[in-house]
Design a protein around this motif. Sequence first.
Motif, PDB file in Angstrom:
ATOM      1  N   GLU A 102       0.821  -1.206   0.000  1.00  0.00           N
ATOM      2  CA  GLU A 102       0.000   0.000   0.000  1.00  0.00           C
ATOM      3  C   GLU A 102       0.860   1.262   0.000  1.00  0.00           C
ATOM      4  OE1 GLU A 102      -2.461  -0.120   3.425  1.00  0.00           O
ATOM      5  OE2 GLU A 102      -3.673  -1.784   2.696  1.00  0.00           O
ATOM      6  N   ASN A 103       2.055   1.163   0.568  1.00  0.00           N
ATOM      7  CA  ASN A 103       2.906   2.333   0.757  1.00  0.00           C
ATOM      8  C   ASN A 103       4.216   2.254  -0.015  1.00  0.00           C
ATOM      9  OD1 ASN A 103       1.108   3.482   2.677  1.00  0.00           O
ATOM     10  ND2 ASN A 103       1.901   2.074   4.216  1.00  0.00           N
ATOM     11  N   ILE A 104       4.230   1.484  -1.076  1.00  0.00           N
ATOM     12  CA  ILE A 104       5.493   1.275  -1.796  1.00  0.00           C
ATOM     13  C   ILE A 104       6.054   2.578  -2.365  1.00  0.00           C
ATOM     14  CG2 ILE A 104       4.520   0.682  -4.048  1.00  0.00           C
ATOM     15  CD1 ILE A 104       7.481  -1.051  -2.347  1.00  0.00           C
ATOM     16  N   GLY A 105       5.195   3.470  -2.777  1.00  0.00           N
ATOM     17  CA  GLY A 105       5.657   4.758  -3.302  1.00  0.00           C
ATOM     18  C   GLY A 105       6.334   5.588  -2.223  1.00  0.00           C
ATOM     19  N   LEU A 106       5.711   5.642  -1.037  1.00  0.00           N
ATOM     20  CA  LEU A 106       6.293   6.380   0.079  1.00  0.00           C
ATOM     21  C   LEU A 106       7.593   5.748   0.540  1.00  0.00           C
ATOM     22  CD1 LEU A 106       3.177   7.221   2.264  1.00  0.00           C
ATOM     23  CD2 LEU A 106       4.627   8.810   1.027  1.00  0.00           C
ATOM     24  N   ILE A 107       7.602   4.419   0.631  1.00  0.00           N
ATOM     25  CA  ILE A 107       8.805   3.719   1.078  1.00  0.00           C
ATOM     26  C   ILE A 107       9.940   3.943   0.085  1.00  0.00           C
ATOM     27  CG2 ILE A 107       9.798   1.433   1.504  1.00  0.00           C
ATOM     28  CD1 ILE A 107       6.990   0.633   2.558  1.00  0.00           C
ATOM     29  N   THR A 108       9.654   3.891  -1.189  1.00  0.00           N
ATOM     30  CA  THR A 108      10.665   4.129  -2.215  1.00  0.00           C
ATOM     31  C   THR A 108      11.197   5.557  -2.130  1.00  0.00           C
ATOM     32  OG1 THR A 108       9.587   2.522  -3.663  1.00  0.00           O
ATOM     33  CG2 THR A 108      11.136   4.042  -4.687  1.00  0.00           C
ATOM     34  N   THR A 109      10.294   6.513  -1.952  1.00  0.00           N
ATOM     35  CA  THR A 109      10.711   7.908  -1.827  1.00  0.00           C
ATOM     36  C   THR A 109      11.609   8.100  -0.616  1.00  0.00           C
ATOM     37  OG1 THR A 109       8.648   8.613  -2.858  1.00  0.00           O
ATOM     38  CG2 THR A 109       9.876  10.273  -1.621  1.00  0.00           C
ATOM     39  N   GLY A 110      11.225   7.517   0.505  1.00  0.00           N
ATOM     40  CA  GLY A 110      12.040   7.612   1.709  1.00  0.00           C
ATOM     41  C   GLY A 110      13.385   6.940   1.544  1.00  0.00           C
ATOM     42  N   ALA A 111      13.413   5.780   0.910  1.00  0.00           N
ATOM     43  CA  ALA A 111      14.667   5.064   0.693  1.00  0.00           C
ATOM     44  C   ALA A 111      15.604   5.849  -0.218  1.00  0.00           C
ATOM     45  CB  ALA A 111      14.383   3.677   0.109  1.00  0.00           C
ATOM     46  N   ILE A 112      15.046   6.478  -1.237  1.00  0.00           N
ATOM     47  CA  ILE A 112      15.860   7.295  -2.137  1.00  0.00           C
ATOM     48  C   ILE A 112      16.429   8.501  -1.391  1.00  0.00           C
ATOM     49  CG2 ILE A 112      15.755   8.811  -4.165  1.00  0.00           C
ATOM     50  CD1 ILE A 112      13.773   6.766  -5.379  1.00  0.00           C
ATOM     51  N   ALA A 113      15.617   9.115  -0.546  1.00  0.00           N
ATOM     52  CA  ALA A 113      16.090  10.261   0.243  1.00  0.00           C
ATOM     53  C   ALA A 113      17.219   9.843   1.185  1.00  0.00           C
ATOM     54  CB  ALA A 113      14.939  10.884   1.025  1.00  0.00           C
ATOM     55  N   VAL A 114      17.079   8.697   1.839  1.00  0.00           N
ATOM     56  CA  VAL A 114      18.136   8.206   2.732  1.00  0.00           C
ATOM     57  C   VAL A 114      19.392   7.888   1.925  1.00  0.00           C
ATOM     58  CG1 VAL A 114      18.806   6.286   4.241  1.00  0.00           C
ATOM     59  CG2 VAL A 114      16.581   7.369   4.509  1.00  0.00           C
ATOM     60  N   PHE A 115      19.230   7.276   0.768  1.00  0.00           N
ATOM     61  CA  PHE A 115      20.372   6.969  -0.091  1.00  0.00           C
ATOM     62  C   PHE A 115      21.122   8.248  -0.483  1.00  0.00           C
ATOM     63  CE2 PHE A 115      22.026   6.586  -4.454  1.00  0.00           C
ATOM     64  CZ  PHE A 115      23.012   5.620  -4.242  1.00  0.00           C
ATOM     65  N   PHE A 116      20.382   9.274  -0.897  1.00  0.00           N
ATOM     66  CA  PHE A 116      21.016  10.536  -1.271  1.00  0.00           C
ATOM     67  C   PHE A 116      21.680  11.214  -0.072  1.00  0.00           C
ATOM     68  CE2 PHE A 116      18.268  10.848  -5.211  1.00  0.00           C
ATOM     69  CZ  PHE A 116      19.326  10.632  -6.080  1.00  0.00           C
ATOM     70  N   LEU A 117      21.095  11.076   1.102  1.00  0.00           N
ATOM     71  CA  LEU A 117      21.697  11.650   2.300  1.00  0.00           C
ATOM     72  C   LEU A 117      23.023  10.970   2.629  1.00  0.00           C
ATOM     73  CD1 LEU A 117      21.356  13.698   4.595  1.00  0.00           C
ATOM     74  CD2 LEU A 117      20.161  11.922   5.874  1.00  0.00           C
ATOM     75  N   VAL A 118      23.064   9.651   2.528  1.00  0.00           N
ATOM     76  CA  VAL A 118      24.307   8.915   2.760  1.00  0.00           C
ATOM     77  C   VAL A 118      25.352   9.299   1.708  1.00  0.00           C
ATOM     78  CG1 VAL A 118      25.339   6.596   2.732  1.00  0.00           C
ATOM     79  CG2 VAL A 118      23.200   7.004   3.967  1.00  0.00           C
ATOM     80  N   CYS A 119      24.942   9.369   0.451  1.00  0.00           N
ATOM     81  CA  CYS A 119      25.865   9.779  -0.619  1.00  0.00           C
ATOM     82  C   CYS A 119      26.379  11.193  -0.386  1.00  0.00           C
ATOM     83  CB  CYS A 119      25.184   9.692  -1.983  1.00  0.00           C
ATOM     84  SG  CYS A 119      24.877   8.014  -2.541  1.00  0.00           S
ATOM     85  N   LEU A 120      25.512  12.078   0.048  1.00  0.00           N
ATOM     86  CA  LEU A 120      25.907  13.456   0.326  1.00  0.00           C
ATOM     87  C   LEU A 120      26.983  13.514   1.401  1.00  0.00           C
ATOM     88  CD1 LEU A 120      25.372  16.544  -0.068  1.00  0.00           C
ATOM     89  CD2 LEU A 120      23.655  16.327   1.737  1.00  0.00           C
ATOM     90  N   LYS A 121      26.824  12.740   2.464  1.00  0.00           N
ATOM     91  CA  LYS A 121      27.810  12.754   3.543  1.00  0.00           C
ATOM     92  C   LYS A 121      29.138  12.142   3.099  1.00  0.00           C
ATOM     93  CE  LYS A 121      27.083  14.444   6.904  1.00  0.00           C
ATOM     94  NZ  LYS A 121      27.243  15.862   7.227  1.00  0.00           N
ATOM     95  N   ILE A 122      29.101  11.124   2.266  1.00  0.00           N
ATOM     96  CA  ILE A 122      30.337  10.522   1.745  1.00  0.00           C
ATOM     97  C   ILE A 122      31.054  11.506   0.833  1.00  0.00           C
ATOM     98  CG2 ILE A 122      31.250   8.699   0.233  1.00  0.00           C
ATOM     99  CD1 ILE A 122      29.023   6.871   1.405  1.00  0.00           C
ATOM    100  N   VAL A 123      30.305  12.135  -0.063  1.00  0.00           N
ATOM    101  CA  VAL A 123      30.883  13.122  -0.979  1.00  0.00           C
ATOM    102  C   VAL A 123      31.440  14.302  -0.187  1.00  0.00           C
ATOM    103  CG1 VAL A 123      30.297  14.801  -2.778  1.00  0.00           C
ATOM    104  CG2 VAL A 123      29.528  12.435  -2.983  1.00  0.00           C
ATOM    105  N   GLU A 124      30.731  14.733   0.842  1.00  0.00           N
ATOM    106  CA  GLU A 124      31.211  15.833   1.682  1.00  0.00           C
ATOM    107  C   GLU A 124      32.568  15.493   2.284  1.00  0.00           C
ATOM    108  OE1 GLU A 124      30.015  18.221   5.775  1.00  0.00           O
ATOM    109  OE2 GLU A 124      29.123  16.263   5.354  1.00  0.00           O
ATOM    110  N   PHE A 125      32.711  14.290   2.804  1.00  0.00           N
ATOM    111  CA  PHE A 125      33.971  13.850   3.414  1.00  0.00           C
ATOM    112  C   PHE A 125      35.135  13.968   2.441  1.00  0.00           C
ATOM    113  CE2 PHE A 125      37.054  10.565   4.539  1.00  0.00           C
ATOM    114  CZ  PHE A 125      37.273  10.837   5.889  1.00  0.00           C
TER     115      PHE A 125
END
Length: 151
Positions: A102-125
């Motif tokens: 029922e919430n696959i769209g929301l879960i996917t959106t959240g997972a993508i946001a978390v993925f980009f946040l992790v990538c952002l912190k790695i790139v920042e380093f």
Amino acid sequence: MITNTEKNWATLTHLGAFGQYLFPLGNFVIPIIIWSSKKNESAFVDYNGKQCINFQLSVLLYSLILAAIFVPTFVITFLSHVTFDELIHDRHFVVRDLNFSENIGLITTGAIAVFFLVCLKIVEFFLIIQAAVKTANGERYHYPLTIKFMK
């Protein structure tokens, strides 16, 4: 001609952003202290201090945007199956009937946001390290995708 002292202070300004791993907001406090104390003595330190602070402010803004996507997604997905009464009065509530389809769209959106946040912190380093190396060599470094808050 840029002196070694100027290079060292400018490099320390960039490396000061690693203060975020020592205490909260250390990525702002340490560079601002170094920059504000040395900006009038050297144009090179002034330039690099502004670059560092602009980059840290940009990363903060990008992180807040990603958190603004992830947090409501998490709340809607997982807490929508818990009644408000259970949430307030029960210390040990159970999420029942959680249907991911029922919430696959929301879960996917959240997972993508978390993925980009992790990538952002790695790139920042790695960008901080690259900026410190370039600055130590006397080069003017400009962080990519940085919003100019201070000119």
